[in-house]
Scaffold this active site. Structure first.
Site, PDB file in Angstrom:
ATOM      1  N   CYS A  51      38.929  -4.293 -11.801  1.00 58.80           N
ATOM      2  CA  CYS A  51      38.063  -4.376 -12.977  1.00 58.80           C
ATOM      3  C   CYS A  51      37.106  -3.183 -13.054  1.00 58.80           C
ATOM      4  O   CYS A  51      37.046  -2.348 -12.156  1.00 58.80           O
ATOM      5  CB  CYS A  51      37.271  -5.677 -12.937  1.00 58.80           C
ATOM      6  SG  CYS A  51      36.089  -5.743 -11.576  1.00 58.80           S
ATOM      7  N   ALA A  54      34.699  -2.849 -10.242  1.00 61.58           N
ATOM      8  CA  ALA A  54      35.347  -2.273  -9.050  1.00 61.58           C
ATOM      9  C   ALA A  54      35.346  -0.751  -9.123  1.00 61.58           C
ATOM     10  O   ALA A  54      35.131  -0.063  -8.116  1.00 61.58           O
ATOM     11  CB  ALA A  54      36.776  -2.788  -8.913  1.00 61.58           C
ATOM     12  N   ARG A  85      37.009  -1.300   1.272  1.00 66.15           N
ATOM     13  CA  ARG A  85      37.667  -0.080   0.780  1.00 66.15           C
ATOM     14  C   ARG A  85      37.729   1.019   1.837  1.00 66.15           C
ATOM     15  O   ARG A  85      38.392   2.010   1.670  1.00 66.15           O
ATOM     16  CB  ARG A  85      36.958   0.413  -0.482  1.00 66.15           C
ATOM     17  CG  ARG A  85      37.587   1.646  -1.113  1.00 66.15           C
ATOM     18  CD  ARG A  85      37.153   1.786  -2.534  1.00 66.15           C
ATOM     19  NE  ARG A  85      37.492   3.059  -3.122  1.00 66.15           N
ATOM     20  CZ  ARG A  85      36.673   4.096  -3.184  1.00 66.15           C
ATOM     21  NH1 ARG A  85      35.462   4.021  -2.664  1.00 66.15           N
ATOM     22  NH2 ARG A  85      37.034   5.203  -3.769  1.00 66.15           N
ATOM     23  N   HIS A 183      34.652   4.029 -13.531  1.00 67.55           N
ATOM     24  CA  HIS A 183      34.416   5.415 -13.095  1.00 67.55           C
ATOM     25  C   HIS A 183      33.559   6.115 -14.148  1.00 67.55           C
ATOM     26  O   HIS A 183      32.612   6.822 -13.834  1.00 67.55           O
ATOM     27  CB  HIS A 183      35.719   6.220 -13.003  1.00 67.55           C
ATOM     28  CG  HIS A 183      36.762   5.654 -12.097  1.00 67.55           C
ATOM     29  ND1 HIS A 183      38.108   5.780 -12.347  1.00 67.55           N
ATOM     30  CD2 HIS A 183      36.663   4.965 -10.927  1.00 67.55           C
ATOM     31  CE1 HIS A 183      38.798   5.217 -11.374  1.00 67.55           C
ATOM     32  NE2 HIS A 183      37.946   4.705 -10.502  1.00 67.55           N
TER      33      HIS A 183
HETATM   34 FE1  CFM Z   1      41.158   8.172  -7.361  1.00 64.78          FE
HETATM   35 FE2  CFM Z   1      43.023   6.771  -6.657  1.00 64.78          FE
HETATM   36 FE3  CFM Z   1      40.770   5.725  -7.659  1.00 64.78          FE
HETATM   37 FE4  CFM Z   1      40.751   6.920  -5.247  1.00 64.78          FE
HETATM   38 FE5  CFM Z   1      41.088   4.502  -4.084  1.00 64.78          FE
HETATM   39 FE6  CFM Z   1      43.344   4.362  -5.519  1.00 64.78          FE
HETATM   40 FE7  CFM Z   1      41.126   3.313  -6.499  1.00 64.78          FE
HETATM   41 MO1  CFM Z   1      42.310   2.214  -4.465  1.00 64.78          MO
HETATM   42  S1  CFM Z   1      42.300   8.345  -5.486  1.00 64.78           S
HETATM   43  S2  CFM Z   1      39.369   7.013  -6.848  1.00 64.78           S
HETATM   44  S3  CFM Z   1      40.076   6.259  -3.303  1.00 64.78           S
HETATM   45  S4  CFM Z   1      42.320   6.798  -8.620  1.00 64.78           S
HETATM   46  S5  CFM Z   1      43.044   4.107  -3.440  1.00 64.78           S
HETATM   47  S6  CFM Z   1      44.899   5.832  -6.115  1.00 64.78           S
HETATM   48  S7  CFM Z   1      43.073   2.559  -6.606  1.00 64.78           S
HETATM   49  S8  CFM Z   1      40.091   2.734  -4.724  1.00 64.78           S
HETATM   50  S9  CFM Z   1      40.039   3.745  -8.309  1.00 64.78           S
END
Ligand code: CFM
Length: 532
Positions: A51, A54, A85, A183
Site C-alpha cells: 500500500c 508501505a 524490510r 514514494h
Molecule cells: Fe525500489 Fe524495488 Fe521499491 Fe526497493 Fe524494496 Fe522492491 Fe519495494 Mo520490496 S528497489 S525501493 S528496496 S522498487 S525490494 S523491487 S518492492 S521494498 S518499494
C-alpha cells in the site's frame, strides 16, 4: 500456444482483456513491447502489491535512522512493518538511531469516532519526554484519512511547542495504486522540508548522492565502500542508513546516482532543476553492471587519475571474486529464473543472473510505471495515471544561491545526448525475445506461470515464496534477501551466487511433493483453521 495465452485463456472475457494488456511476450525485433502499468488492480484479484503507507513509511522514510517516526493508526500497521524490510543502519557517534523501535498511536475505535489528533499530540509529548529527538515524522494510515485528522496542523504545533523539525506525511494506505504513491508523497515532503537545508562544506569534487539505495541486507554499505575506494565522497544516501544532516546536504553533491529509478526519480529530477545536480541511472547489482556503472561515473567526472583508479579498483575487486564466481557459474550455468518484485530489482538482478549463466524467463514489477518497463522515451506517450488525481506533483525553480554546475553546458548536453545522464532504458531492452514481462502478476498467474515455465528458481517475496516452494520450486526473497546479503557490487555477487547455489543443490527438493499431488482434496475440508 504460447505460455502467456495458456494462462490468459483461463480468465473470463472481461478479465482476459484487462490482464492481456499487462502481459508481453517480449519481441525486441518489432519493438512493440507496450505494456499497461501503474493502474489499479481489479477488485477480487489477489495482488502481491503493498500500500501507499508501505511505500512512504516502509520504503523511503523507514531507513532514516535519526528521525523518530510515529505511525498514526491502528497498531497492526506498525507491527507488521516492524523490522521486516531489513534496511540496516548503524548508530553513529553522538547520533540517534530509532530504527529498532516501533512508534504508534495505537488508534482505537473511540479515536476513530471522536478523532485521533489529541492522541497524536500525546504521543509526540511522550516521545519528546523519553527520547528528545530533533526530528519527528508523522505517517498516517487509512483510518486517519477517512476521519480527517489534520496531521499537518499537529506537526506545526509540535515544531512550535518543542522547537524541533516535525514533518507530516499523508500516506494513507488506500491512496494511489500501490507503494509507488507512497514514494511520491515521501519524496515531495523531503524535497520541501529537508533537501537544501544543509551548509556542510564538501571538499572532494568527486562528490555523489546515492539515490534509491535503501541498504537492504547491507547493499548500501558495500556500494559506499566501493565508491570510497575509487575516491568518491558519498554526500548522502537516500535513504539507506541515512541521517537527516546528510539528506539536508544532498544539494551539495556534483552528481546524483540513481539506483532505484521507481522510488526516487522525482527527487533526482527536482534536485537537478533546483540545484543543478544532474543524475545518472546506475546499477550496482551484478559484476558487469557494477563495472559499467563505475566507468560511467568516471566518464562524467572526466579526470584521468580518477579513471585510472577506477580501472585499478575494478581489476583488484575482480581478482578477489573471480575464482568464486567461476565456481558458482559452473554450478548454475543453464538454469532458468523468474523474477517478480516491486520495481527495479526485477531488472537489476537479471544482470547478476547473466553473470552466472542463469537465463531469466519471466520478469515483472508489482508497481513499476511504463518507463521502468519500456524506457523513459515512453513518458510523453503515457496518460496521466490514477495517482495523479490525488497525489500532488510539486514543481521547483532554480535556487539562485545554491545552484551549481560541475560540467560545462556543452559537455553536459553531450552526455545527455549519449543517454549517460537523465536517462533510464527500462527492463525490456535487456530481456531476450520469447521471454515474458508481466505487470502486477497475481497469485493465480504466479502458480500458472511456474507450472508452465518450470524455472529452477523464483525470486519474489514472502507472500508467494512458500506457494512456490510447496510446489517444488526454490524461491529466494529479493525484497529482504532471506536474512542474507549484501548482494551488491563485486563481493555481494559472490554472496548471492553462494545462496542460490545452496538453494538449488539442497537435497530437500527431492523430498518435496506438493500435497495436492498425493492427497485428493475432499469436499468440505476447505475452510476453518486448516485451510488458513
Ligand atoms: Fe525500489 Fe524495488 Fe521499491 Fe526497493 Fe524494496 Fe522492491 Fe519495494 Mo520490496 S528497489 S525501493 S528496496 S522498487 S525490494 S523491487 S518492492 S521494498 S518499494
Amino acid at each position: 500456444m504460447n505460455v502467456m495465452n495458456k494462462v490468459l485463456d483461463q480468465y473470463n472475457s472481461k478479465v482476459y482483456k484487462n490482464r492481456k494488456e499487462h502481459m508481453v511476450s517480449v519481441d525486441n525485433n518489432d519493438n512493440n513491447n507496450a505494456i499497461a502499468a501503474n493502474v489499479r488492480t481489479i477488485p477480487g484479484i489477489i495482488t502481491q502489491r503493498g500500500c501507499c503507507y508501505a511505500g512512504c513509511k516502509g520504503v523511503v522514510l523507514g531507513p532514516i535512522k535519526d528521525a523518530l517516526q510515529i505511525v498514526h493508526g491502528p497498531i497492526g500497521c506498525s507491527y507488521y512493518a516492524w523490522g521486516t524490510r531489513r534496511h540496516k543502519g548503524k548508530k553513529e557517534e553522538g547520533g540517534d538511531n530509532y530504527l529498532q523501535y516501533c512508534f504508534s498511536t495505537d488508534m482505537q475505535e473511540s479515536d476513530i469516532v471522536f478523532g485521533g489528533e489529541k492522541k497524536l499530540k500525546k504521543s509526540i509529548e511522550e516521545a519528546m519526554d523519553l527520547f528528545h529527538p530533533s526530528t519527528i515524522f508523522i505517517c498516517s494510515t487509512c483510518p486517519v484519512g477517512l476521519i480527517g485528522d489534520d496531521i499537518h496542523a499537529v506537526a506545526k504545533w509540535a515544531e512550535e511547542e518543542f522547537g524541533i523539525k516535525c514533518i507530516a506525511f499523508s500516506c494513507e494506505g488506500y491512496k494511489g495504486v500501490s507503494q509507488s504513491a507512497g514514494h511520491h508523497i515521501a519524496n515531495n515532503q523531503l524535497m520541501r522540508f529537508v533537501i537544501g537545508e544543509g551548509d556542510r562544506e564538501i571538499k572532494n569534487k568527486f562528490s555523489v548522492n546515492v539515490l534509491g539505495e535503501y541498504n537492504i541486507g547491507g547493499d548500501g554499505w558495500e556500494t559506499e565502500r566501493l565508491l570510497k575506494r575509487v575516491g568518491y565522497e558519498v554526500v548522502s544516501t537516500f535513504t539507506g542508513d541515512s541521517n537527516m544532516d546528510d539528506l539536508k546536504n544532498a544539494h551539495k553533491a556534483n552528481l546524483s546516482l540513481v539506483q532505484c529509478h521507481r522510488s526516487i526519480n522525482y527527487v533526482a529530477e527536482l534536485i537537478e532543476t533546483k540545484y543543478g545536480v544532474p543524475w545518472m541511472k546506475v546499477n550496482f547489482i551484478g559484476v558487469e553492471g557494477t563495472i559499467e556503472t563505475l566507468r560511467n561515473i568516471a566518464k562524467y567526472f572526466n579526470d584521468p587519475e580518477l579513471s585510472a583508479r577506477t580501472e585499478a579498483v575494478i581489476e583488484d575487486e575482480l581478482d578477489m571474486i573471480s575464482e568464486n564466481i567461476e565456481y558458482y557459474k559452473s554450478k548454475l550455468k543453464g538454469k532458468t529464473a523468474a523474477i517478480y518484485v516491486g520495481g527495479s530489482r526485477a531488472h537489476h538482478y537479471q544482470f547478476l543472473l547473466n553473470d552466472l549463466g542463469v537465463h531469466t524467463v519471466l520478469a515483472g514489477y508489482e508497481f513499476g510505471h511504463r518507463e521502468e518497463y519500456e524506457g523513459r522515451e515512453i513518458i510523453p506517450m503515457v496518460k496521466p495515471d490514477a495517482d495523479s488525481k490525488n497525489i500532488e506533483s510539486i514543481t521547483v525553480q532554480p535556487d539562485q544561491d545554491k545552484y551549481h554546475v560541475y560540467l560545462s553546458e556543452e559537455d553536459l548536453n553531450k552526455l545527455k545526448e549519449e543517454k549517460l545522464l537523465d536517462y533510464y532504458g527500462g527492463l525490456v531492452k535487456d530481456m531476450t525475445n520469447g521471454t515474458y514481462m508481466v505487470d502486477d502478476l497475481n497469485h493465480f498467474e504466479t502458480e500458472e506461470f511456474l507450472k508452465l515455465l518450470k524455472p529452477d528458481i523464483f525470486f519474489s517475496g514472502i507472500k508467494d515464496k512458500y506457494i512456490a516452494q510447496k510446489g517444488g520450486t526454490l524461491s529466494r526473497q529479493l525484497h529482504s534477501y532471506d536474512y542474507s546479503g549484501p548482494y551488491s557490487c563485486f563481493r555481494g555477487a559472490v554472496n548471492f551466487a553462494r545462496d542460490i547455489t545452496m538453494g538449488i543443490y539442497t537435497p530437500a527438493w527431492s523430498y518435496v511433493k506438493a500435497p495436492w499431488k498425493t492427497t485428493p482434496i475432499l469436499e468440505g475440508t476447505l475452510g476453518g483453521e486448516e485451510a488458513c
